[in-house]
Scaffold this motif. Structure first.
Motif, mmCIF file in Angstrom:
data_model
loop_
_atom_site.group_PDB
_atom_site.id
_atom_site.type_symbol
_atom_site.label_atom_id
_atom_site.label_comp_id
_atom_site.label_asym_id
_atom_site.label_seq_id
_atom_site.Cartn_x
_atom_site.Cartn_y
_atom_site.Cartn_z
ATOM 1 N N ASN A 146 55.151 -10.727 -69.078
ATOM 2 C CA ASN A 146 55.427 -11.496 -70.290
ATOM 3 C C ASN A 146 54.338 -11.263 -71.332
ATOM 4 O OD1 ASN A 146 57.801 -12.641 -69.309
ATOM 5 N ND2 ASN A 146 56.742 -14.406 -68.417
ATOM 6 N N ASP A 185 52.021 -18.494 -75.818
ATOM 7 C CA ASP A 185 53.439 -18.171 -75.673
ATOM 8 C C ASP A 185 53.746 -17.593 -74.295
ATOM 9 O OD1 ASP A 185 53.843 -19.039 -78.243
ATOM 10 O OD2 ASP A 185 53.975 -17.018 -79.119
ATOM 11 N N GLN A 188 56.307 -19.242 -71.654
ATOM 12 C CA GLN A 188 57.466 -18.465 -71.199
ATOM 13 C C GLN A 188 57.503 -18.373 -69.679
ATOM 14 O OE1 GLN A 188 59.922 -16.777 -73.344
ATOM 15 N NE2 GLN A 188 60.908 -16.991 -71.335
#
Length: 372
Positions: free
Chosen positions: A138, A158, A162
């Motif tokens: 990711n 982020d 995620q």
């Protein structure tokens, strides 16, 4: 305005390590077996490196930016894991000295990207294993293509969000739903800049050597904490949980969960247990010796400064007969190989010493050597 919580000035200082503090007990049978396995691991590393070099030659000009620019640090990772008295090993770890293999392309001015992480699972090993398998992928997808330093904190936030959402989606689809959770402490090195993102109570510490100023040229070690622990006894963490409708009893969320931030733990997300990491950064210098990245199993029985001193003592110990060679006509190890043997031994002995001191928890230690 700077987005990052830069590290404070170091507050822990230690001089030359006193013998009474660093003396180690006689090696156990387990430690002797570990030392005996060191050369085998190093031999495999050399063979793998030779195979990789051959592979690069076959690929011709496809290899780009695989070697760091001159003057940038080179990090090598060593790992030791002990199950302790637990029935299951719930820790997971990742060592990616060259993370560029995961990136579609390196940003323009970036030469090297490395990634190392420790995940300490609870209520099962599924969250820690999931994070170990997916978080760096990711991260690679979200990695900034420009303005890396400016955008890295958002990228890491982020990435953690995620990864947490992906795991919770998978966990909730199971029958019965998974209740696993995991801490996460990740060290990302972009050229000479270190970014540390962490959730929970696993930790990262740096050993930096500094001249004492004396005529003898001696240096002392400084221990820098690179991460911030998250547990519900900390005022800000407790207040967030209480505002969300949760309670803290006996130092735990609802009297059960020891950490106040984690990946997974879906049943606690509505009462303030979040997946937003603290992100810190630090520029490496030629005085930096190593980074210890470990789960709380180590730090239950070692302070950060004690762990640094222990590693320094092993690194400064004279080579063992195994390192010097035997009657067989083996080639004399190079200085670099001897250094690798010392770091491998330091990592293994640190984890074993944590168990010897009575830690019943899983213990995972990653030791990162820093060379310029």
């Amino acid at each position: 305005m700077d987005l990052f919580d830069d590290l404070p000035e170091p507050t822990q200082t230690s001089g030359p390590v006193p013998a009474e503090l660093t003396a180690r007990p006689q090696a156990t049978k387990e430690e002797e077996e570990e030392e005996a396995a060191v050369e085998k691991r190093l031999k495999r590393k050399r063979e793998d490196a030779e195979c990789h070099a051959d592979h690069k030659e076959e690929r011709g000009g496809e290899e780009v930016k695989k070697v760091c620019k001159e003057g940038l640090p080179v990090l090598k990772g060593y790992v030791a894991a002990r199950r302790g008295e637990r029935e299951e090993m719930q820790d997971a770890h990742v060592l990616l000295p060259d993370m560029s293999v995961c990136l579609s392309a390196l940003p323009g001015q970036v030469s090297c990207v490395s990634y190392f992480a420790v995940f300490d699972g609870h209520a099962g090993a599924r969250a820690s294993r999931f994070a170990a398998e997916h978080l760096h992928h990711n991260l690679a997808k979200k990695f900034p293509v420009e303005n890396v330093d400016k955008l890295m904190k958002k990228c890491l936030l982020d990435t953690f969000r995620q990864t947490d959402e992906d795991f919770l989606r998978k966990a909730s689809s199971q029958k019965p739903a998974w209740k696993d959770g995991s801490t996460a402490t990740c060290v990302l090195v972009v050229d000479d800049m270190v970014y540390v993102a962490n959730l929970g109570d696993s930790r990262a510490v740096l050993c930096r050597m500094e001249a004492t100023g004396g005529a003898d040229g001696q240096r002392r070690s400084l221990t820098l904490n690179l991460s911030k622990e998250h547990n519900p006894t900390i005022y800000e963490e407790r207040m967030r949980i209480q505002r969300a409708g949760g309670t803290v009893r006996d130092g735990r969320v609802l009297g059960v969960l020891e950490v106040s931030r984690s990946i997974g733990d879906g049943q606690y997300k509505r009462i303030g247990v979040i997946s937003s990491p603290d992100v810190r950064r630090l520029q490496l210098t030629a005085n930096d010796r190593f980074i210890i990245l470990a789960c709380d199993g180590l730090f239950k029985v070692f302070s950060a400064d004690e762990a640094v001193k222990f590693v320094l003592n092993v690194l400064q110990s004279p080579p063992s007969p195994l390192q010097e060679g035997s009657a067989e006509q083996r080639p004399r190890p190079t200085e670099e190989e001897e250094e690798e043997v010392r770091f491998e031994a330091a990592c293994q002995q640190l984890a074993s010493e944590a168990v010897r001191r009575g830690c019943a928890d899983n213990v995972t230690v990653i030791l990162l050597s820093i060379g310029f």
